[in-house]
Enzyme design. Structure first.
Site, mmCIF file in Angstrom:
data_model
loop_
_atom_site.group_PDB
_atom_site.id
_atom_site.type_symbol
_atom_site.label_atom_id
_atom_site.label_comp_id
_atom_site.label_asym_id
_atom_site.label_seq_id
_atom_site.Cartn_x
_atom_site.Cartn_y
_atom_site.Cartn_z
ATOM 1 N N SER A 90 34.801 -10.108 8.315
ATOM 2 C CA SER A 90 34.161 -11.333 7.797
ATOM 3 C C SER A 90 35.136 -12.407 7.345
ATOM 4 O O SER A 90 34.709 -13.521 7.030
ATOM 5 C CB SER A 90 33.247 -10.984 6.632
ATOM 6 O OG SER A 90 32.101 -10.341 7.103
ATOM 7 N N LYS A 93 34.708 -15.649 9.030
ATOM 8 C CA LYS A 93 33.526 -16.510 8.875
ATOM 9 C C LYS A 93 33.835 -17.962 8.485
ATOM 10 O O LYS A 93 33.261 -18.884 9.069
ATOM 11 C CB LYS A 93 32.546 -15.872 7.883
ATOM 12 C CG LYS A 93 31.852 -14.629 8.439
ATOM 13 C CD LYS A 93 31.047 -13.919 7.366
ATOM 14 C CE LYS A 93 30.329 -12.695 7.906
ATOM 15 N NZ LYS A 93 29.687 -11.906 6.829
ATOM 16 N N TYR A 215 30.187 -12.810 17.982
ATOM 17 C CA TYR A 215 30.403 -12.516 16.555
ATOM 18 C C TYR A 215 31.151 -11.184 16.386
ATOM 19 O O TYR A 215 32.136 -11.094 15.644
ATOM 20 C CB TYR A 215 29.042 -12.479 15.846
ATOM 21 C CG TYR A 215 29.093 -11.940 14.439
ATOM 22 C CD1 TYR A 215 29.522 -12.729 13.382
ATOM 23 C CD2 TYR A 215 28.711 -10.627 14.167
ATOM 24 C CE1 TYR A 215 29.573 -12.219 12.094
ATOM 25 C CE2 TYR A 215 28.757 -10.118 12.882
ATOM 26 C CZ TYR A 215 29.196 -10.915 11.848
ATOM 27 O OH TYR A 215 29.256 -10.414 10.574
ATOM 28 N N TYR A 267 30.494 -12.745 -1.617
ATOM 29 C CA TYR A 267 29.144 -12.163 -1.580
ATOM 30 C C TYR A 267 28.502 -12.142 -2.963
ATOM 31 O O TYR A 267 28.610 -13.114 -3.706
ATOM 32 C CB TYR A 267 29.182 -10.760 -0.963
ATOM 33 C CG TYR A 267 29.837 -10.731 0.384
ATOM 34 C CD1 TYR A 267 29.392 -11.568 1.416
ATOM 35 C CD2 TYR A 267 30.894 -9.881 0.654
ATOM 36 C CE1 TYR A 267 29.991 -11.534 2.670
ATOM 37 C CE2 TYR A 267 31.488 -9.838 1.909
ATOM 38 C CZ TYR A 267 31.038 -10.665 2.898
ATOM 39 O OH TYR A 267 31.619 -10.634 4.125
ATOM 40 N N VAL A 285 35.180 -6.387 5.603
ATOM 41 C CA VAL A 285 34.966 -4.963 5.330
ATOM 42 C C VAL A 285 36.100 -4.055 5.799
ATOM 43 O O VAL A 285 36.122 -2.880 5.437
ATOM 44 C CB VAL A 285 33.657 -4.393 5.916
ATOM 45 C CG1 VAL A 285 32.460 -4.827 5.127
ATOM 46 C CG2 VAL A 285 33.515 -4.692 7.368
HETATM 47 N N1 GLN Z 1 31.475 -7.188 11.382
HETATM 48 C C1 GLN Z 1 30.980 -6.887 10.069
HETATM 49 C C2 GLN Z 1 29.462 -6.877 10.060
HETATM 50 O O1 GLN Z 1 28.871 -7.693 10.687
HETATM 51 C C3 GLN Z 1 31.504 -7.907 9.107
HETATM 52 C C4 GLN Z 1 30.991 -7.693 7.704
HETATM 53 C C5 GLN Z 1 32.021 -7.963 6.644
HETATM 54 O O2 GLN Z 1 33.213 -7.980 6.883
HETATM 55 N N2 GLN Z 1 31.559 -8.102 5.423
HETATM 56 O O3 GLN Z 1 28.841 -6.058 9.436
#
Ligand code: GLN
Length: 358
Positions: A90, A93, A215, A267, A285
């Protein structure tokens, strides 16, 4: 990894002026010593859990911990495992949000994705009930929607555009980890559910299945902690990569990217983070975390054990301590001597700004 000859004490007390001045006189970098000390203070922490909902991520070594600062003048200071590659997840993003803004303009993007914190988990299957749009571009639903806005004729062309965009921020070529990508593709049922929900609400295009693959592909691009510090420093430097001089993002959109990072990047811990740390940040993550100190520097961290919100435990602890010790909180301006010398951007991207160096 860099090392200093001297090992400063790990008391956690604020740095005193005498110590800083002694370092400056000796032509040593007090900032290098602080990065090493902060790394050392948190390296023993074993809190948190490595993510396993994407099966391939469970193979990460929770012992790995890297911390890096890159200043807008191009200097980097690193400690620990800053050259271990991991998937960006993420942390991509905000950068994809920037590309969506460049491709479509602000109005179109804001029409598709909001800028309000959701207060919910990053993978919540929900839309803002008032607008039928995702709450913001930092949660999965919003990132799938901004990814859907990335232009290009097909998946390969669009993946290449996103890859080239991330490479401009990192200042080097970035590869994809195929096994992580396939592992996520095989298990991303929640993201698919969100994509279909958004399609039914008219919040994404009819090619959202392709956008979902885009994505997942961008989340699987490989970086290291030092890369994250350079990417953050590029945002700190008005969108210009301080190492290559390349303009990675139209300067008009930098504040929009940093704004959603500040309010939504961590988050459901975003509120506590902005109060305690006071810096725009983004986590992933796989354990990556970056934070931006506008006009001054970027911080990158890697440590795969996560807290319950999905943020790197040691990464967050280290950045919080750096913010405190260096006086980086954006809402508490008390410039420390240690970073004053790093405040001058090396390259100037906007007319009328001070271009002198001394
Ligand atoms: N690729 C992960 C997902 O879509 C990214 C989520 C994250 O890094 N918080 O669940």
């Amino acid at each position: 990894m860099t090392r200093s000859d001297e090992t400063p004490g790990g008391s956690g007390a604020p740095d005193d002026l005498d110590r800083l001045l002694a370092g400056i006189e000796a032509k040593a970098s007090p900032l290098r010593a602080v990065v090493e000390e902060v790394h050392r203070r948190h390296v023993g922490c074993t809190d948190g859990r490595v993510a396993d909902y994407i099966p391939e991520l469970a193979a990460a070594d929770p012992a790995h911990f890297g911390l890096a600062i890159t200043a807008v003048d191009g200097q980097s200071f690193t400690a620990g495992n800053t050259d271990i590659a991991f998937t960006i997840q993420s942390v991509t993003k905000p950068f994809t949000y920037g590309l969506a803004l460049e491709d479509n303009g602000l109005e179109v993007v804001l029409d598709r994705v909001g800028v309000e914190p959701s207060g919910d988990a990053f993978n919540a299957i929900e839309l803002d009930p008032r607008t039928n749009r995702p709450f913001n571009p930092m949660v999965n639903a919003g990132a799938i929607a901004t990814t859907d806005l990335v232009k290009g004729p097909d998946l390969v062309a669009r993946t290449k555009r996103v890859n080239a965009m991330l490479a401009r921020y990192a200042g080097r070529t970035l590869n994809i980890d195929q096994s992580v990508m396939l592992s996520e593709q095989a298990t991303s049922h929640r993201n698919r559910a969100m994509a279909l929900l958004m399609q039914s609400a008219g919040a994404v295009s009819d090619r959202v299945e392709e956008s979902l693959d885009l994505y997942t592909g961008q989340c699987s691009m490989l970086v290291d902690a030092r890369d994250l510090s350079v990417m953050a420093a590029t945002l700190a430097n008005g969108g210009v990569n301080p190492l290559t001089g390349e303009q990675a993002l139209d300067p008009r959109y930098v504040k929009h990217v940093l704004g959603v990072m500040y309010t939504c990047g961590m988050y459901d811990h975003a509120g506590a983070w902005s109060v305690r740390v006071g810096l725009p940040a983004k986590s992933g993550v796989a354990g990556g975390l970056l934070a931006v100190v506008p006009g001054r520097l970027g911080i990158g961290a890697y440590s795969p054990a996560l807290d319950e919100a999905g943020n790197s435990v040691r990464g967050a602890l280290a950045i919080e301590e750096l913010s405190e010790r260096l006086g980086l909180h954006l809402l508490e301006p008390h410039p420390s001597d240690m970073v004053t010398e790093l405040r001058r951007p090396r390259r100037i991207s906007e007319p009328g700004r001070n271009t002198t160096s001394d």
